[in-house]
Design an enzyme around this catalytic site. Structure first.
Site, PDB file in Angstrom:
ATOM      1  N   CYS A   1       0.836  -1.206   0.000  1.00 37.49           N
ATOM      2  CA  CYS A   1       0.000   0.000   0.000  1.00 37.49           C
ATOM      3  C   CYS A   1       0.869   1.253   0.000  1.00 37.49           C
ATOM      4  O   CYS A   1       0.613   2.201  -0.757  1.00 37.49           O
ATOM      5  CB  CYS A   1      -0.921  -0.031   1.223  1.00 37.49           C
ATOM      6  N   CYS A   2       1.919   1.264   0.831  1.00 34.72           N
ATOM      7  CA  CYS A   2       2.828   2.421   0.851  1.00 34.72           C
ATOM      8  C   CYS A   2       3.564   2.556  -0.479  1.00 34.72           C
ATOM      9  O   CYS A   2       3.838   3.666  -0.930  1.00 34.72           O
ATOM     10  CB  CYS A   2       3.841   2.294   1.990  1.00 34.72           C
TER      11      CYS A   2
ATOM     12  N   CYS B   1      -1.198   8.385   7.586  1.00 37.30           N
ATOM     13  CA  CYS B   1      -2.536   8.082   7.078  1.00 37.30           C
ATOM     14  C   CYS B   1      -3.447   7.690   8.242  1.00 37.30           C
ATOM     15  O   CYS B   1      -3.016   7.002   9.181  1.00 37.30           O
ATOM     16  CB  CYS B   1      -2.462   6.931   6.082  1.00 37.30           C
TER      17      CYS B   1
ATOM     18  N   CYS C   1      -3.727   4.054   9.425  1.00 36.98           N
ATOM     19  CA  CYS C   1      -2.509   3.425   9.954  1.00 36.98           C
ATOM     20  C   CYS C   1      -1.932   4.199  11.139  1.00 36.98           C
ATOM     21  O   CYS C   1      -0.758   4.038  11.482  1.00 36.98           O
ATOM     22  CB  CYS C   1      -1.458   3.314   8.859  1.00 36.98           C
TER      23      CYS C   1
ATOM     24  N   CYS D   1       7.660   4.064   5.922  1.00 34.92           N
ATOM     25  CA  CYS D   1       6.727   3.862   4.807  1.00 34.92           C
ATOM     26  C   CYS D   1       7.452   3.384   3.553  1.00 34.92           C
ATOM     27  O   CYS D   1       6.833   2.861   2.638  1.00 34.92           O
ATOM     28  CB  CYS D   1       5.964   5.143   4.509  1.00 34.92           C
TER      29      CYS D   1
HETATM   30  S1  SF4 Z   1       0.504   4.637   5.726  1.00 35.24           S
HETATM   31 FE1  SF4 Z   1      -1.081   3.028   5.563  1.00 35.24          FE
HETATM   32  S2  SF4 Z   1      -2.739   3.816   4.237  1.00 35.24           S
HETATM   33 FE2  SF4 Z   1      -0.925   5.167   4.049  1.00 35.24          FE
HETATM   34  S3  SF4 Z   1       0.066   4.421   2.224  1.00 35.24           S
HETATM   35 FE3  SF4 Z   1       1.058   3.368   3.960  1.00 35.24          FE
HETATM   36  S4  SF4 Z   1      -0.091   1.450   4.350  1.00 35.24           S
HETATM   37 FE4  SF4 Z   1      -1.296   2.759   2.931  1.00 35.24          FE
END
Ligand code: SF4
Length: 234
Positions: free
Chosen positions: A121-122, A202, A205, A228
């Protein structure tokens, strides 16, 4: 991409670190911003402590590109704070970096990738958009500090980062230095700090760390993840 005939990025970083590494943050910024001109950007999360570095940078160059990773997962408070801070400091070039829509649709159609695979996701929402944007610059500025994580404990003020230079002007600052700077300049804190969030990313998270916990304990709760990925070697 940085192109220095006869020099490697690593050698340039070593020279710049020797020149600026022991200077005060404002002098580091003055030096590197004038050195790289239009080819340097600041990357900011507009998080809990970001305003200290944003203010330092604004004192040198208000139209410097400020890259904000708009993951689509931020607290509403962060987005409002980003706009308020930019206006207050006179930052005229805040740029939202968004994930590529087609990649988002393909890799995270339900918007829950952060639960099953936060690294992916990151990568999708932060690392790839930033890598693409950084192609326009020879150097970038970050607010990382050595005390924050073990991985950051030995970082230089100026370091090589793949084909470009990374500058960490407040690397030596402790949390007390950040707090003192913010207080001395009467700068507004991210509103969620007052609600118990010492580190803000985010929304999905970020949690409040437990009593006695480290500031970064509130990020990616339940995972060993502490970064991240935007600061991993390119
Ligand atoms: S902090 Fe969480 S929601 Fe944001 S990009 Fe990374 S995994 Fe995704």
């Amino acid at each position: 991409m940085l192109d220095i005939p006869g020099r490697t990025v690593r050698a340039l970083a070593t020279d710049l670190d020797a020149r600026y590494g022991n200077l005060a943050p404002e002098d580091v910024l003055d030096g590197v911003i004038h050195c790289f001109g239009d080819r340097i950007a600041l990357v900011s999360s507009f998080g809990a402590d970001s305003i200290a570095l944003l203010h330092l940078v604004a004192e040198v160059k208000r139209d410097i590109p400020v890259l904000f990773l708009e993951t689509g997962m931020h607290f509403e408070e962060t987005l409002r704070y980003r706009d308020d801070v930019a206006k207050r400091l006179g930052l005229t070039n805040v740029i939202d970096l968004e994930p590529v829509f087609i990649e988002l649709s393909r890799e995270d159609p339900a918007g829950d990738l952060h639960i099953s695979d936060p690294d992916a996701c990151c990568s999708l929402r932060k690392v790839r958009p930033l890598n693409e944007a950084l192609k326009n610059y020879d150097a970038w500025i970050t607010g990382r500090r050595r005390h924050q994580t073990f991985a950051r404990s030995t970082m230089a003020v100026v370091e090589p980062d793949g084909p470009r230079i990374k500058v960490n002007p407040i690397a030596s600052w402790e949390q007390s230095d950040v707090d003192a700077y913010i207080d001395a300049h009467a700068l507004p804190r991210h509103p969620l700090v007052a609600e118990g969030f010492p580190s803000i990313g985010c929304a999905v998270c970020t949690v409040r760390p437990g009593a006695g916990g480290d500031a970064r304990d509130g990020r990616w709760k339940g995972f060993t993840k502490t970064e991240c990925g935007i600061h991993f070697s390119r």
